[in-house]
Design an enzyme around this catalytic site. Sequence first.
Site, PDB file in Angstrom:
ATOM      1  N   GLY A   1      43.523  51.368  44.552  1.00  0.00           N
ATOM      2  CA  GLY A   1      44.174  52.179  45.570  1.00  0.00           C
ATOM      3  C   GLY A   1      45.502  51.572  45.963  1.00  0.00           C
ATOM      4  O   GLY A   1      45.737  50.378  45.756  1.00  0.00           O
TER       5      GLY A   1
ATOM      6  N   ASP B   1      40.686  39.685  45.616  1.00  0.00           N
ATOM      7  CA  ASP B   1      41.911  40.108  44.923  1.00  0.00           C
ATOM      8  C   ASP B   1      43.054  39.200  45.366  1.00  0.00           C
ATOM      9  O   ASP B   1      43.351  39.101  46.558  1.00  0.00           O
ATOM     10  CB  ASP B   1      42.220  41.567  45.283  1.00  0.00           C
ATOM     11  CG  ASP B   1      43.452  42.109  44.548  1.00  0.00           C
ATOM     12  OD1 ASP B   1      44.038  41.383  43.714  1.00  0.00           O
ATOM     13  OD2 ASP B   1      43.823  43.277  44.819  1.00  0.00           O
TER      14      ASP B   1
ATOM     15  N   GLU C   1      40.078  39.453  41.102  1.00  0.00           N
ATOM     16  CA  GLU C   1      41.103  40.380  40.609  1.00  0.00           C
ATOM     17  C   GLU C   1      42.475  39.703  40.580  1.00  0.00           C
ATOM     18  O   GLU C   1      42.888  39.082  41.567  1.00  0.00           O
ATOM     19  CB  GLU C   1      41.107  41.604  41.538  1.00  0.00           C
ATOM     20  CG  GLU C   1      42.086  42.704  41.169  1.00  0.00           C
ATOM     21  CD  GLU C   1      41.979  43.896  42.132  1.00  0.00           C
ATOM     22  OE1 GLU C   1      40.960  44.017  42.842  1.00  0.00           O
ATOM     23  OE2 GLU C   1      42.925  44.699  42.183  1.00  0.00           O
TER      24      GLU C   1
ATOM     25  N   SER D   1      39.030  47.663  50.774  1.00  0.00           N
ATOM     26  CA  SER D   1      39.817  46.454  50.570  1.00  0.00           C
ATOM     27  C   SER D   1      40.254  45.926  51.931  1.00  0.00           C
ATOM     28  O   SER D   1      40.882  46.650  52.710  1.00  0.00           O
ATOM     29  CB  SER D   1      41.041  46.810  49.712  1.00  0.00           C
ATOM     30  OG  SER D   1      41.907  45.713  49.603  1.00  0.00           O
TER      31      SER D   1
ATOM     32  N   LYS E   1      36.003  44.209  49.318  1.00  0.00           N
ATOM     33  CA  LYS E   1      36.978  43.385  48.587  1.00  0.00           C
ATOM     34  C   LYS E   1      37.820  42.648  49.609  1.00  0.00           C
ATOM     35  O   LYS E   1      38.370  43.262  50.526  1.00  0.00           O
ATOM     36  CB  LYS E   1      37.845  44.302  47.702  1.00  0.00           C
ATOM     37  CG  LYS E   1      39.090  43.657  47.156  1.00  0.00           C
ATOM     38  CD  LYS E   1      39.725  44.542  46.081  1.00  0.00           C
ATOM     39  CE  LYS E   1      41.214  44.738  46.313  1.00  0.00           C
ATOM     40  NZ  LYS E   1      41.846  45.565  45.265  1.00  0.00           N
ATOM     41  N   LEU E   2      37.910  41.334  49.432  1.00  0.00           N
ATOM     42  CA  LEU E   2      38.742  40.523  50.328  1.00  0.00           C
ATOM     43  C   LEU E   2      40.030  40.156  49.618  1.00  0.00           C
ATOM     44  O   LEU E   2      40.004  39.694  48.477  1.00  0.00           O
ATOM     45  CB  LEU E   2      38.021  39.236  50.725  1.00  0.00           C
ATOM     46  CG  LEU E   2      36.648  39.351  51.384  1.00  0.00           C
ATOM     47  CD1 LEU E   2      36.120  37.953  51.722  1.00  0.00           C
ATOM     48  CD2 LEU E   2      36.730  40.208  52.653  1.00  0.00           C
ATOM     49  N   LYS E   3      41.131  40.328  50.308  1.00  0.00           N
ATOM     50  CA  LYS E   3      42.399  39.833  49.781  1.00  0.00           C
ATOM     51  C   LYS E   3      42.431  38.324  49.995  1.00  0.00           C
ATOM     52  O   LYS E   3      42.067  37.852  51.089  1.00  0.00           O
ATOM     53  CB  LYS E   3      43.557  40.504  50.535  1.00  0.00           C
ATOM     54  CG  LYS E   3      43.708  41.973  50.190  1.00  0.00           C
ATOM     55  CD  LYS E   3      44.167  42.105  48.761  1.00  0.00           C
ATOM     56  CE  LYS E   3      44.644  43.506  48.445  1.00  0.00           C
ATOM     57  NZ  LYS E   3      45.165  43.584  47.071  1.00  0.00           N
TER      58      LYS E   3
ATOM     59  N   LYS F   1      44.796  52.213  38.129  1.00  0.00           N
ATOM     60  CA  LYS F   1      45.567  53.001  39.098  1.00  0.00           C
ATOM     61  C   LYS F   1      46.491  53.896  38.291  1.00  0.00           C
ATOM     62  O   LYS F   1      47.367  53.385  37.570  1.00  0.00           O
ATOM     63  CB  LYS F   1      46.427  52.088  39.983  1.00  0.00           C
ATOM     64  CG  LYS F   1      45.642  51.161  40.895  1.00  0.00           C
ATOM     65  CD  LYS F   1      46.567  50.191  41.620  1.00  0.00           C
ATOM     66  CE  LYS F   1      45.775  49.220  42.469  1.00  0.00           C
ATOM     67  NZ  LYS F   1      46.595  48.113  42.989  1.00  0.00           N
TER      68      LYS F   1
ATOM     69  N   ASP G   1      44.581  43.925  37.317  1.00  0.00           N
ATOM     70  CA  ASP G   1      45.196  45.066  38.002  1.00  0.00           C
ATOM     71  C   ASP G   1      46.653  45.139  37.527  1.00  0.00           C
ATOM     72  O   ASP G   1      46.963  45.837  36.541  1.00  0.00           O
ATOM     73  CB  ASP G   1      45.069  44.848  39.524  1.00  0.00           C
ATOM     74  CG  ASP G   1      45.817  45.855  40.380  1.00  0.00           C
ATOM     75  OD1 ASP G   1      46.520  46.709  39.825  1.00  0.00           O
ATOM     76  OD2 ASP G   1      45.738  45.784  41.627  1.00  0.00           O
TER      77      ASP G   1
ATOM     78  N   ASN H   1      46.333  39.259  43.951  1.00  0.00           N
ATOM     79  CA  ASN H   1      47.689  39.773  43.697  1.00  0.00           C
ATOM     80  C   ASN H   1      48.606  38.697  43.106  1.00  0.00           C
ATOM     81  O   ASN H   1      49.727  38.482  43.576  1.00  0.00           O
ATOM     82  CB  ASN H   1      48.310  40.388  44.958  1.00  0.00           C
ATOM     83  CG  ASN H   1      47.655  41.702  45.340  1.00  0.00           C
ATOM     84  OD1 ASN H   1      46.959  41.785  46.350  1.00  0.00           O
ATOM     85  ND2 ASN H   1      47.846  42.724  44.521  1.00  0.00           N
TER      86      ASN H   1
HETATM   87  O1  SMG Z   1      44.256  51.794  48.906  1.00  0.00           O
HETATM   88  O2  SMG Z   1      42.594  50.797  49.850  1.00  0.00           O
HETATM   89  C1  SMG Z   1      43.677  50.779  49.297  1.00  0.00           C
HETATM   90  C2  SMG Z   1      44.344  49.446  49.054  1.00  0.00           C
HETATM   91  C3  SMG Z   1      43.656  48.700  47.986  1.00  0.00           C
HETATM   92  O3  SMG Z   1      43.907  46.359  47.909  1.00  0.00           O
HETATM   93  C4  SMG Z   1      44.364  47.433  47.598  1.00  0.00           C
HETATM   94  N1  SMG Z   1      45.480  47.562  46.879  1.00  0.00           N
HETATM   95  O4  SMG Z   1      46.307  44.981  44.561  1.00  0.00           O
HETATM   96  O5  SMG Z   1      44.703  46.357  44.570  1.00  0.00           O
HETATM   97  C5  SMG Z   1      45.711  45.908  45.089  1.00  0.00           C
HETATM   98  C6  SMG Z   1      46.236  46.421  46.409  1.00  0.00           C
HETATM   99  C7  SMG Z   1      47.654  46.799  46.277  1.00  0.00           C
HETATM  100  C8  SMG Z   1      48.236  47.319  47.529  1.00  0.00           C
HETATM  101  S1  SMG Z   1      49.234  46.166  48.312  1.00  0.00           S
HETATM  102  C9  SMG Z   1      50.618  47.135  48.651  1.00  0.00           C
HETATM  103 MG    MG Z   2      44.778  44.522  43.128  1.00  0.00          MG
END
Ligand code: SMG
Ligand code: MG
Length: 372
Positions: free
Chosen positions: A295, A193, A218, A140, A166-168, A267, A243, A195
């Site tokens: 994760g 993703d 996501e 990610s 995966k790109l935020k 998760k 998620d 969020n």
């Molecule tokens: O553990 O590689 C990892 C992070 C993966 O992007 C990741 N997690 O929304 O999936 C998600 C984010 C939440 C973490 S932001 C605190």
């Molecule tokens: Mg996520």
Amino acid sequence: MRLTGLELVRVGLPLVSPFRTSLGVETSRDVLLLRAVLADGSQGESEGWAECIAPDDPFYSPDYVAGSAQVIERYLAPMLFAAERLDPASIAPALARVRGHRAAKAALETAVLDAWLRRHEMSLAAYLGADRPRVPCGVSVGIMDTVPELLDSVGRYVEEGYVRIKLKIEPGWDLEPVRAVRQRFGDIPLQVDANAAYTLADTAHLARLDHFELLMLEQPLPEQDLIGHADLATRIRTPICLDESIVDAATAAAAIRLRSCSVVNIKPGRVGGFLEARRVHDVCRASGVPVWCGGMLETGIGRAANLALAALPGFTFPGDTSASRRYYDVDLTDPFELRDGTIDVPVGPGIGVEPLPTVLHRLLTGRSWLTC
Ligand code: SMG
Ligand code: MG
């Protein structure tokens, strides 16, 4: 078996690089570890470890690390100390009177489960029903200041062998970085993703992502909005993955019934533990909905357990189960390494790993011991 002691161990770990999402920037983690001690009459004691996924702040979900520690000390641990006979299936029901606090419950269940499995000499992977010795891994990639920085970062991960990126994303950082990554790296498996950073008013904009043939989008909308996700799913071609919205097997079933998503990120810390995570997997699998393991920037303690889950048969997409060095210069356990795009699932009893005493000692910021 009875729970006779529980240690709350706090460690501070700097991340190798800041991780920016639409929720904020993480530069380090204040990790809560639990060490559970179970006693089994004449058979002696066994010990188990777990990591709480709660971040410093309640921005991803209501869970935050100081709150998780407090609810464990004040409510959850006393509830388990009072239980006469603990086995894995009895833990969540014993904690059910406390609403929410899934990250805390998951950590407590995992620590006890680890001790129980060690006592029974069984790995978590075998207990959960894993059917693979190693799992393909994705990575990610956070939001960056510039597109060239992002391309450098993605390039390094592709070179290391990660099998999907995966790109935020967030409003203002979506089409342009995705286009740039597609142009530079061709048809690599790619997903994004958000969020929960968008609203339904962004539908036309999000539909422009369809052009890039992403594996999935996501959590585009706020977590409670299953209907909104269902509406969005009829208007865009990119598959929607949930998620934050999926907090237990029941919400997974609801989201699938409503057609809010066609993929689920699992998760354990978000759904209250590994037993509930397996139920989410089972619900999704029965409906033909693929899942993958998310994760929360876990250390080796949390990662080891996630890898066991990721080896279940319904986990058909690569997870955010990256190697130790993606997160930390020095991990709390022996480092997890990427090999041909995969990481080995631990085979030892329980979660199969323990904190390295010297590292733990060096990074320790606090500990407290609770007994019945
Ligand atoms: O553990 O590689 C990892 C992070 C993966 O992007 C990741 N997690 O929304 O999936 C998600 C984010 C939440 C973490 S932001 C605190
Ligand atoms: Mg996520």
